[in-house]
Design a protein around this motif. Structure first.
Motif, PDB file in Angstrom:
ATOM      1  N   LEU A  36       7.946  -6.256   9.704  1.00  0.00           N
ATOM      2  CA  LEU A  36       8.938  -5.502   8.933  1.00  0.00           C
ATOM      3  C   LEU A  36       8.335  -4.960   7.640  1.00  0.00           C
ATOM      4  O   LEU A  36       8.639  -3.838   7.230  1.00  0.00           O
ATOM      5  CB  LEU A  36      10.153  -6.380   8.613  1.00  0.00           C
ATOM      6  CG  LEU A  36      11.017  -6.768   9.800  1.00  0.00           C
ATOM      7  CD1 LEU A  36      12.172  -7.656   9.333  1.00  0.00           C
ATOM      8  CD2 LEU A  36      11.540  -5.553  10.535  1.00  0.00           C
ATOM      9  N   LEU A  37       7.484  -5.762   7.007  1.00  0.00           N
ATOM     10  CA  LEU A  37       6.850  -5.299   5.773  1.00  0.00           C
ATOM     11  C   LEU A  37       5.852  -4.175   6.036  1.00  0.00           C
ATOM     12  O   LEU A  37       5.530  -3.410   5.123  1.00  0.00           O
ATOM     13  CB  LEU A  37       6.159  -6.460   5.053  1.00  0.00           C
ATOM     14  CG  LEU A  37       7.087  -7.547   4.506  1.00  0.00           C
ATOM     15  CD1 LEU A  37       6.273  -8.627   3.795  1.00  0.00           C
ATOM     16  CD2 LEU A  37       8.134  -6.984   3.572  1.00  0.00           C
ATOM     17  N   LEU A  38       5.370  -4.068   7.263  1.00  0.00           N
ATOM     18  CA  LEU A  38       4.457  -2.977   7.616  1.00  0.00           C
ATOM     19  C   LEU A  38       5.179  -1.695   8.003  1.00  0.00           C
ATOM     20  O   LEU A  38       4.590  -0.619   7.959  1.00  0.00           O
ATOM     21  CB  LEU A  38       3.547  -3.405   8.776  1.00  0.00           C
ATOM     22  CG  LEU A  38       2.544  -4.506   8.486  1.00  0.00           C
ATOM     23  CD1 LEU A  38       1.847  -4.948   9.758  1.00  0.00           C
ATOM     24  CD2 LEU A  38       1.539  -4.060   7.431  1.00  0.00           C
ATOM     25  N   ILE A  39       6.443  -1.792   8.380  1.00  0.00           N
ATOM     26  CA  ILE A  39       7.149  -0.580   8.813  1.00  0.00           C
ATOM     27  C   ILE A  39       8.150  -0.059   7.782  1.00  0.00           C
ATOM     28  O   ILE A  39       8.559   1.095   7.867  1.00  0.00           O
ATOM     29  CB  ILE A  39       7.845  -0.767  10.180  1.00  0.00           C
ATOM     30  CG1 ILE A  39       8.950  -1.808  10.128  1.00  0.00           C
ATOM     31  CG2 ILE A  39       6.835  -1.131  11.248  1.00  0.00           C
ATOM     32  CD1 ILE A  39       9.746  -1.907  11.425  1.00  0.00           C
ATOM     33  N   HIS A  40       8.521  -0.881   6.814  1.00  0.00           N
ATOM     34  CA  HIS A  40       9.454  -0.449   5.767  1.00  0.00           C
ATOM     35  C   HIS A  40       8.751  -0.446   4.419  1.00  0.00           C
ATOM     36  O   HIS A  40       7.838  -1.242   4.189  1.00  0.00           O
ATOM     37  CB  HIS A  40      10.651  -1.404   5.663  1.00  0.00           C
ATOM     38  CG  HIS A  40      11.543  -1.399   6.851  1.00  0.00           C
ATOM     39  ND1 HIS A  40      12.354  -0.338   7.169  1.00  0.00           N
ATOM     40  CD2 HIS A  40      11.764  -2.329   7.809  1.00  0.00           C
ATOM     41  CE1 HIS A  40      13.035  -0.611   8.259  1.00  0.00           C
ATOM     42  NE2 HIS A  40      12.695  -1.813   8.679  1.00  0.00           N
ATOM     43  N   LYS A  81      -6.465 -10.703   5.569  1.00  0.00           N
ATOM     44  CA  LYS A  81      -6.698 -10.521   4.132  1.00  0.00           C
ATOM     45  C   LYS A  81      -6.292  -9.131   3.657  1.00  0.00           C
ATOM     46  O   LYS A  81      -6.042  -8.926   2.492  1.00  0.00           O
ATOM     47  CB  LYS A  81      -8.148 -10.818   3.774  1.00  0.00           C
ATOM     48  CG  LYS A  81      -9.135  -9.812   4.278  1.00  0.00           C
ATOM     49  CD  LYS A  81     -10.538 -10.188   3.891  1.00  0.00           C
ATOM     50  CE  LYS A  81     -11.490  -9.164   4.484  1.00  0.00           C
ATOM     51  NZ  LYS A  81     -12.744  -9.719   4.840  1.00  0.00           N
ATOM     52  N   ASN A  82      -6.215  -8.162   4.585  1.00  0.00           N
ATOM     53  CA  ASN A  82      -5.798  -6.818   4.212  1.00  0.00           C
ATOM     54  C   ASN A  82      -4.292  -6.602   4.313  1.00  0.00           C
ATOM     55  O   ASN A  82      -3.799  -5.558   3.917  1.00  0.00           O
ATOM     56  CB  ASN A  82      -6.509  -5.784   5.083  1.00  0.00           C
ATOM     57  CG  ASN A  82      -7.972  -5.652   4.724  1.00  0.00           C
ATOM     58  OD1 ASN A  82      -8.365  -5.871   3.588  1.00  0.00           O
ATOM     59  ND2 ASN A  82      -8.781  -5.306   5.696  1.00  0.00           N
ATOM     60  N   PHE A  83      -3.566  -7.573   4.839  1.00  0.00           N
ATOM     61  CA  PHE A  83      -2.129  -7.407   5.046  1.00  0.00           C
ATOM     62  C   PHE A  83      -1.419  -6.982   3.762  1.00  0.00           C
ATOM     63  O   PHE A  83      -0.689  -5.992   3.752  1.00  0.00           O
ATOM     64  CB  PHE A  83      -1.518  -8.708   5.588  1.00  0.00           C
ATOM     65  CG  PHE A  83      -0.023  -8.654   5.681  1.00  0.00           C
ATOM     66  CD1 PHE A  83       0.596  -7.974   6.714  1.00  0.00           C
ATOM     67  CD2 PHE A  83       0.776  -9.271   4.721  1.00  0.00           C
ATOM     68  CE1 PHE A  83       1.976  -7.913   6.801  1.00  0.00           C
ATOM     69  CE2 PHE A  83       2.152  -9.206   4.795  1.00  0.00           C
ATOM     70  CZ  PHE A  83       2.760  -8.525   5.844  1.00  0.00           C
ATOM     71  N   TRP A  84      -1.609  -7.706   2.680  1.00  0.00           N
ATOM     72  CA  TRP A  84      -0.887  -7.405   1.446  1.00  0.00           C
ATOM     73  C   TRP A  84      -1.354  -6.093   0.826  1.00  0.00           C
ATOM     74  O   TRP A  84      -0.584  -5.395   0.183  1.00  0.00           O
ATOM     75  CB  TRP A  84      -0.979  -8.568   0.461  1.00  0.00           C
ATOM     76  CG  TRP A  84      -0.212  -9.742   0.978  1.00  0.00           C
ATOM     77  CD1 TRP A  84      -0.717 -10.917   1.450  1.00  0.00           C
ATOM     78  CD2 TRP A  84       1.208  -9.834   1.137  1.00  0.00           C
ATOM     79  NE1 TRP A  84       0.298 -11.734   1.886  1.00  0.00           N
ATOM     80  CE2 TRP A  84       1.489 -11.101   1.707  1.00  0.00           C
ATOM     81  CE3 TRP A  84       2.274  -8.985   0.861  1.00  0.00           C
ATOM     82  CZ2 TRP A  84       2.788 -11.528   1.991  1.00  0.00           C
ATOM     83  CZ3 TRP A  84       3.564  -9.412   1.152  1.00  0.00           C
ATOM     84  CH2 TRP A  84       3.810 -10.668   1.706  1.00  0.00           C
ATOM     85  N   LYS A  85      -2.607  -5.731   1.030  1.00  0.00           N
ATOM     86  CA  LYS A  85      -3.086  -4.430   0.542  1.00  0.00           C
ATOM     87  C   LYS A  85      -2.375  -3.296   1.275  1.00  0.00           C
ATOM     88  O   LYS A  85      -2.023  -2.283   0.680  1.00  0.00           O
ATOM     89  CB  LYS A  85      -4.595  -4.308   0.729  1.00  0.00           C
ATOM     90  CG  LYS A  85      -5.388  -5.160  -0.227  1.00  0.00           C
ATOM     91  CD  LYS A  85      -6.875  -4.947  -0.036  1.00  0.00           C
ATOM     92  CE  LYS A  85      -7.657  -5.801  -1.010  1.00  0.00           C
ATOM     93  NZ  LYS A  85      -9.112  -5.584  -0.859  1.00  0.00           N
ATOM     94  N   VAL A  86      -2.156  -3.462   2.572  1.00  0.00           N
ATOM     95  CA  VAL A  86      -1.426  -2.454   3.345  1.00  0.00           C
ATOM     96  C   VAL A  86       0.020  -2.389   2.880  1.00  0.00           C
ATOM     97  O   VAL A  86       0.566  -1.305   2.659  1.00  0.00           O
ATOM     98  CB  VAL A  86      -1.501  -2.753   4.861  1.00  0.00           C
ATOM     99  CG1 VAL A  86      -0.575  -1.828   5.644  1.00  0.00           C
ATOM    100  CG2 VAL A  86      -2.925  -2.634   5.365  1.00  0.00           C
ATOM    101  N   VAL A  87       0.644  -3.538   2.690  1.00  0.00           N
ATOM    102  CA  VAL A  87       2.042  -3.583   2.238  1.00  0.00           C
ATOM    103  C   VAL A  87       2.182  -2.880   0.889  1.00  0.00           C
ATOM    104  O   VAL A  87       3.141  -2.133   0.668  1.00  0.00           O
ATOM    105  CB  VAL A  87       2.554  -5.042   2.169  1.00  0.00           C
ATOM    106  CG1 VAL A  87       3.900  -5.118   1.473  1.00  0.00           C
ATOM    107  CG2 VAL A  87       2.635  -5.641   3.565  1.00  0.00           C
TER     108      VAL A  87
END
Length: 104
Positions: A36-40, A81-87
């Protein structure tokens, strides 16, 4: 469903916002809060989370749902490790709301 009932019972505002927030919650049960954090956008997640009466999505949804592998954004994410950078928008080209059966 009790969370949805509470949100609906106490709601005042635009019904399309409530409908979208409930839809996000239902999809999140299957895909998880990380997808959800990746699509919104962060603003949308905050808005919908507030409408549902939640502090954050983590209290109501799994981190990674059973259908997360169908999310294009989740599959494009090369490591955690890149998840939050993408968000946060620091890495472009990964956000996608498309879901499909991955190739075998």
């Amino acid at each position: 469903m009790s969370l949805v009932d509470r949100a609906v019972d106490g709601f005042q505002g635009e019904l399309n916002d409530l409908e979208s927030a409930i839809g996000m919650l239902i999809i999140g049960r299957h895909y998880g809060w990380r997808v959800l954090l990746l699509i919104h956008s962060p603003a949308t997640v905050r808005k919908y989370t507030k409408l549902l009466g939640l502090k954050n999505l983590r209290e109501a949804l799994p981190e990674v749902g059973v259908l997360a592998h169908r999310s294009n954004a989740w599959r494009l994410l090369d490591d955690s490790k890149n998840f939050w950078k993408v968000v946060r928008g620091q890495i472009a080209g990964i956000r996608s709301s498309k879901s499909e059966t991955p190739p075998r």
